[in-house]
Design a protein around this motif. Structure first.
Motif, PDB file in Angstrom:
ATOM      1  N   ILE A   5      50.513  31.415  42.903  1.00 45.26           N
ATOM      2  CA  ILE A   5      49.481  30.879  43.786  1.00 45.26           C
ATOM      3  C   ILE A   5      48.646  32.044  44.293  1.00 45.26           C
ATOM      4  N   LEU A   6      47.349  31.963  44.074  1.00 54.42           N
ATOM      5  CA  LEU A   6      46.433  33.005  44.540  1.00 54.42           C
ATOM      6  C   LEU A   6      45.511  32.443  45.602  1.00 54.42           C
ATOM      7  N   GLU A   7      45.269  33.240  46.617  1.00 52.78           N
ATOM      8  CA  GLU A   7      44.251  32.882  47.588  1.00 52.78           C
ATOM      9  C   GLU A   7      42.964  33.519  47.110  1.00 52.78           C
ATOM     10  N   ILE A   8      41.956  32.691  46.870  1.00 57.23           N
ATOM     11  CA  ILE A   8      40.719  33.169  46.263  1.00 57.23           C
ATOM     12  C   ILE A   8      39.557  32.937  47.213  1.00 57.23           C
ATOM     13  N   ASP A   9      38.755  33.959  47.380  1.00 54.13           N
ATOM     14  CA  ASP A   9      37.531  33.846  48.170  1.00 54.13           C
ATOM     15  C   ASP A   9      36.592  32.929  47.393  1.00 54.13           C
ATOM     16  N   THR A  10      36.323  31.747  47.932  1.00 55.07           N
ATOM     17  CA  THR A  10      35.553  30.754  47.183  1.00 55.07           C
ATOM     18  C   THR A  10      34.126  31.210  46.896  1.00 55.07           C
ATOM     19  N   ARG A  14      32.674  31.534  43.128  1.00 56.60           N
ATOM     20  CA  ARG A  14      31.453  30.843  42.689  1.00 56.60           C
ATOM     21  C   ARG A  14      30.450  31.822  42.086  1.00 56.60           C
ATOM     22  N   LEU A  15      30.297  32.985  42.714  1.00 58.65           N
ATOM     23  CA  LEU A  15      29.361  33.987  42.184  1.00 58.65           C
ATOM     24  C   LEU A  15      29.806  34.471  40.803  1.00 58.65           C
ATOM     25  N   LEU A  16      31.105  34.697  40.632  1.00 61.74           N
ATOM     26  CA  LEU A  16      31.618  35.111  39.328  1.00 61.74           C
ATOM     27  C   LEU A  16      31.397  34.027  38.281  1.00 61.74           C
ATOM     28  N   LYS A  17      31.619  32.778  38.687  1.00 59.02           N
ATOM     29  CA  LYS A  17      31.463  31.664  37.755  1.00 59.02           C
ATOM     30  C   LYS A  17      30.002  31.503  37.322  1.00 59.02           C
ATOM     31  N   VAL A  18      29.084  31.613  38.275  1.00 67.04           N
ATOM     32  CA  VAL A  18      27.654  31.519  37.960  1.00 67.04           C
ATOM     33  C   VAL A  18      27.247  32.670  37.046  1.00 67.04           C
ATOM     34  N   LEU A  25      29.544  33.586  29.097  1.00 64.53           N
ATOM     35  CA  LEU A  25      30.897  34.110  28.956  1.00 64.53           C
ATOM     36  C   LEU A  25      31.871  33.201  29.685  1.00 64.53           C
ATOM     37  N   SER A  26      33.145  33.343  29.332  1.00 65.60           N
ATOM     38  CA  SER A  26      34.175  32.666  30.119  1.00 65.60           C
ATOM     39  C   SER A  26      34.352  33.452  31.409  1.00 65.60           C
ATOM     40  N   LEU A  27      35.012  32.859  32.357  1.00 72.57           N
ATOM     41  CA  LEU A  27      35.260  33.541  33.628  1.00 72.57           C
ATOM     42  C   LEU A  27      36.085  34.803  33.385  1.00 72.57           C
ATOM     43  N   GLU A  28      37.081  34.710  32.514  1.00 72.35           N
ATOM     44  CA  GLU A  28      37.900  35.889  32.195  1.00 72.35           C
ATOM     45  C   GLU A  28      37.050  36.981  31.568  1.00 72.35           C
ATOM     46  N   ARG A  43      41.289  44.457  42.984  1.00 74.09           N
ATOM     47  CA  ARG A  43      42.578  43.774  42.866  1.00 74.09           C
ATOM     48  C   ARG A  43      42.370  42.285  42.681  1.00 74.09           C
ATOM     49  N   TYR A  44      41.335  41.765  43.336  1.00 75.22           N
ATOM     50  CA  TYR A  44      41.010  40.337  43.209  1.00 75.22           C
ATOM     51  C   TYR A  44      40.707  39.994  41.759  1.00 75.22           C
ATOM     52  N   LEU A  45      39.845  40.784  41.120  1.00 77.16           N
ATOM     53  CA  LEU A  45      39.484  40.502  39.727  1.00 77.16           C
ATOM     54  C   LEU A  45      40.688  40.659  38.809  1.00 77.16           C
TER      55      LEU A  45
END
Length: 64
Positions: A5-10, A14-18, A25-28, A43-45
């Protein structure tokens, strides 16, 4: 099976997804691109990449 379970800054997510969608590209792949681009290691990435890889492995295992 281990559950992660990760706590993710929403907002960051969203910025990464956009950005990933904009770059086709994929999110990864977007996370890896940013990490490889000499940008500060996050560390988040790194955690997000690990989670995405685990989800991908689980999907592949379920499809077999």
């Amino acid at each position: 099976m281990t559950k992660v379970i990760l706590e993710i800054d929403t907002q960051l997510y969203r910025l990464l997804k956009v950005s990933a969608e904009t770059n086709h590209l994929s999110l990864e792949e977007e996370c890896c691109r940013r990490l490889a681009g000499g940008q500060r290691r996050s560390r988040y990435l790194q955690a997000l990449i690990a989670e995405l890889r685990a989800e991908d492995e689980q999907r592949r295992a379920n499809c077999r």
